[in-house]
Design a protein around this motif. Structure first.
Motif, PDB file in Angstrom:
ATOM      1  N   VAL A 151       0.860  -1.187   0.000  1.00 21.38           N
ATOM      2  CA  VAL A 151       0.000   0.000   0.000  1.00 21.38           C
ATOM      3  C   VAL A 151       0.893   1.233   0.000  1.00 21.38           C
ATOM      4  O   VAL A 151       1.891   1.281   0.728  1.00 21.38           O
ATOM      5  CB  VAL A 151      -0.924   0.017   1.249  1.00 21.38           C
ATOM      6  N   VAL A 152       0.544   2.212  -0.822  1.00 20.40           N
ATOM      7  CA  VAL A 152       1.317   3.460  -0.844  1.00 20.40           C
ATOM      8  C   VAL A 152       0.364   4.643  -0.762  1.00 20.40           C
ATOM      9  O   VAL A 152      -0.677   4.670  -1.419  1.00 20.40           O
ATOM     10  CB  VAL A 152       2.228   3.536  -2.103  1.00 20.40           C
ATOM     11  N   ILE A 177      -3.397   5.065  -2.190  1.00 21.90           N
ATOM     12  CA  ILE A 177      -4.332   5.955  -1.494  1.00 21.90           C
ATOM     13  C   ILE A 177      -4.047   7.372  -1.994  1.00 21.90           C
ATOM     14  O   ILE A 177      -2.890   7.812  -1.982  1.00 21.90           O
ATOM     15  CB  ILE A 177      -4.148   5.878   0.036  1.00 21.90           C
ATOM     16  N   ALA A 178      -5.085   8.045  -2.481  1.00 20.40           N
ATOM     17  CA  ALA A 178      -4.885   9.388  -3.041  1.00 20.40           C
ATOM     18  C   ALA A 178      -6.138  10.218  -2.810  1.00 20.40           C
ATOM     19  O   ALA A 178      -7.208   9.677  -2.501  1.00 20.40           O
ATOM     20  CB  ALA A 178      -4.577   9.294  -4.536  1.00 20.40           C
ATOM     21  N   GLN A 210      -9.287  -2.323   4.400  1.00 22.68           N
ATOM     22  CA  GLN A 210      -9.542  -3.782   4.538  1.00 22.68           C
ATOM     23  C   GLN A 210     -10.159  -4.360   3.267  1.00 22.68           C
ATOM     24  O   GLN A 210      -9.791  -5.442   2.825  1.00 22.68           O
ATOM     25  CB  GLN A 210     -10.456  -4.047   5.737  1.00 22.68           C
ATOM     26  N   ARG A 211     -11.084  -3.604   2.661  1.00 23.47           N
ATOM     27  CA  ARG A 211     -11.723  -4.080   1.422  1.00 23.47           C
ATOM     28  C   ARG A 211     -10.699  -4.194   0.291  1.00 23.47           C
ATOM     29  O   ARG A 211     -10.694  -5.149  -0.477  1.00 23.47           O
ATOM     30  CB  ARG A 211     -12.828  -3.116   0.992  1.00 23.47           C
ATOM     31  N   ASP A 230      -2.759   5.980   9.989  1.00 26.59           N
ATOM     32  CA  ASP A 230      -3.435   5.275  11.091  1.00 26.59           C
ATOM     33  C   ASP A 230      -4.355   4.187  10.525  1.00 26.59           C
ATOM     34  O   ASP A 230      -4.441   3.078  11.058  1.00 26.59           O
ATOM     35  CB  ASP A 230      -4.292   6.243  11.918  1.00 26.59           C
ATOM     36  N   ALA A 231      -5.048   4.519   9.435  1.00 32.03           N
ATOM     37  CA  ALA A 231      -6.017   3.576   8.865  1.00 32.03           C
ATOM     38  C   ALA A 231      -5.332   2.373   8.225  1.00 32.03           C
ATOM     39  O   ALA A 231      -5.905   1.293   8.164  1.00 32.03           O
ATOM     40  CB  ALA A 231      -6.884   4.290   7.826  1.00 32.03           C
ATOM     41  N   VAL A 232      -4.096   2.560   7.763  1.00 35.19           N
ATOM     42  CA  VAL A 232      -3.385   1.444   7.130  1.00 35.19           C
ATOM     43  C   VAL A 232      -2.723   0.563   8.190  1.00 35.19           C
ATOM     44  O   VAL A 232      -2.752  -0.671   8.100  1.00 35.19           O
ATOM     45  CB  VAL A 232      -2.310   1.965   6.138  1.00 35.19           C
ATOM     46  N   ILE A 233      -2.147   1.208   9.186  1.00 35.19           N
ATOM     47  CA  ILE A 233      -1.339   0.495  10.190  1.00 35.19           C
ATOM     48  C   ILE A 233      -2.145  -0.638  10.848  1.00 35.19           C
ATOM     49  O   ILE A 233      -1.604  -1.714  11.119  1.00 35.19           O
ATOM     50  CB  ILE A 233      -0.846   1.499  11.272  1.00 35.19           C
TER      51      ILE A 233
END
Ligand code: NDP
Length: 339
Positions: A151-152, A177-178, A210-211, A230-233
């Protein structure tokens, strides 16, 4: 040739977002190179997030710009006069020449550029510092393995757009993620990412991660920090790697907080988090840029530039990068390419 040229110097240290009073435009006489020096006409000025850090008077990995000094910046330009035997008049070069239309240089840290290989603007992007950052930050810090999920964040930007494409070359699932639908469409449809998340539109960013990552996250290439990270970790897999490249969401924040929950996640997931600065890999830039050039030639890598014209627009371009207004590598064009 012009008798005078313009340059932007640091006038005030900003609190929060830099504004129009942060920089001052000066017009000064064109200097003559002395023995060992050359005069470079700037064509493309790179605008980068690190520039915000240089406005702050604190000890860091690089010295701050001093008040009344020319603002720091990477430039691709042409040698227009030279008394340095290594750089003849007419050749194209890349160096840290700063926010100015002309610069004197003794040649230290300057690379020569071949416009036949690629447009010289790429020397401040895919075939320059952002390219090397994506290459080392993913390969050496993220250590991706085929089949893993990478994920980047800031995925449509200069570094992020390359990281996802490199993840695909490594045989990984690439998730970007953008901010905004156009950037998300671009990374999936143009750059070949497997999925993209618009963090500005998602109400529940954790659920969206998660999706998009049904098998969890093995490598997170962090360009932004803050709520996106935070949402990725919380989706990290056991033995995941987090490559901390940038924290742009915090660059205007004078007192960022430490996040206690993070350490709990790292412990329970036995994950590894490592910051890096691309200059740590200085001795190996040739390796990175050589491979990036090969992948560019073979069509495995694509890039996008966001070019505005005129030195007077550099401060606005920097603000734009800190607000996500750029779409691709932000460049300020200071002069036309000679025919
Ligand atoms: P980009 O071209 O990616 O431009 C920056 C992007 O960051 C914006 O377009 C925006 O994209 C995103 N952004 C801005 N503010 C926020 C925010 N508050 N929250 C989330 N995203 C935000 O820049 P680069 O590719 O040049 O740099 C990307 C990162 O890499 C930066 O953090 C930079 O400091 C770092 N870096 C680190 C290096 C190193 O050696 N460690 C070297 C080079 C860069 P969006 O519209 O998607 O929000």
């Amino acid at each position: 040739m012009a008798q005078t040229y313009r340059r932007l110097v640091l006038a005030h240290r900003p609190e929060g977002m830099p504004d129009d009073s942060t920089f001052r435009m000066e017009e000064v006489p064109l200097p003559e190179p002395k023995d060992g020096e050359m005069l470079v006409k700037a064509i493309y000025l790179s605008i980068d997030p690190y520039m915000r850090g240089r406005l702050r008077d604190v000890a860091s990995y690089a010295a701050p710009v001093q008040l009344n000094e020319v603002m720091v910046g990477g430039v691709a330009g042409q040698v227009v006069a030279s008394k340095n035997p290594r750089f003849s008049k007419g050749i194209f070069v890349n160096g840290m020449f700063g926010w100015q239309e002309y610069a004197l240089s003794d040649g230290k840290g300057v690379r020569t550029l071949d416009p036949q290989v690629a447009p010289i603007s790429t020397s401040v992007g895919i075939l320059g510092m952002p390219g090397a950052t994506a290459y080392f930050g993913l390969q050496d810090i993220g250590k991706p393995k085929a089949g893993e999920t990478v994920v980047v964040s800031a995925a449509a930007g200069a570094v992020g757009g390359l990281v996802g494409q490199l993840a695909k070359i490594h045989g990984c699932r690439a998730v970007g993620i953008a901010g905004g639908q156009a950037k998300c469409d671009y990374v999936v449809k143009e750059l070949g990412f497997d999925a993209a998340i618009d963090y500005k539109a998602e109400r529940d960013l954790r659920a969206a991660v998660q999706r998009a990552c049904p098998n969890g996250v093995d490598v997170y290439f962090d360009n932004v920090g803050g709520p996106v990270s935070d949402a990725v970790i919380v989706s990290l897999n056991t033995f995941a790697r987090v490559s901390i490249c940038g924290q742009i969401s915090q660059y205007n924040n004078e007192s960022p907080e430490l996040a206690p929950r993070l350490y709990w996640v790292l412990l329970t997931k036995r994950a590894r988090m490592e910051g890096f600065i691309v200059s740590d890999f200085g001795a190996r830039w040739g390796e990175a840029l050589g491979k990036m050039a090969d992948w560019l030639r073979s069509g495995k890598l694509k890039y996008k530039e966001d070019v505005v014209r005129g030195l007077e627009n550099a401060p606005t371009a920097l603000r734009g990068v800190l607000q996500g207004k750029n779409f691709g590598k932000q460049i300020v064009q200071l002069a036309d390419m000679p025919h």
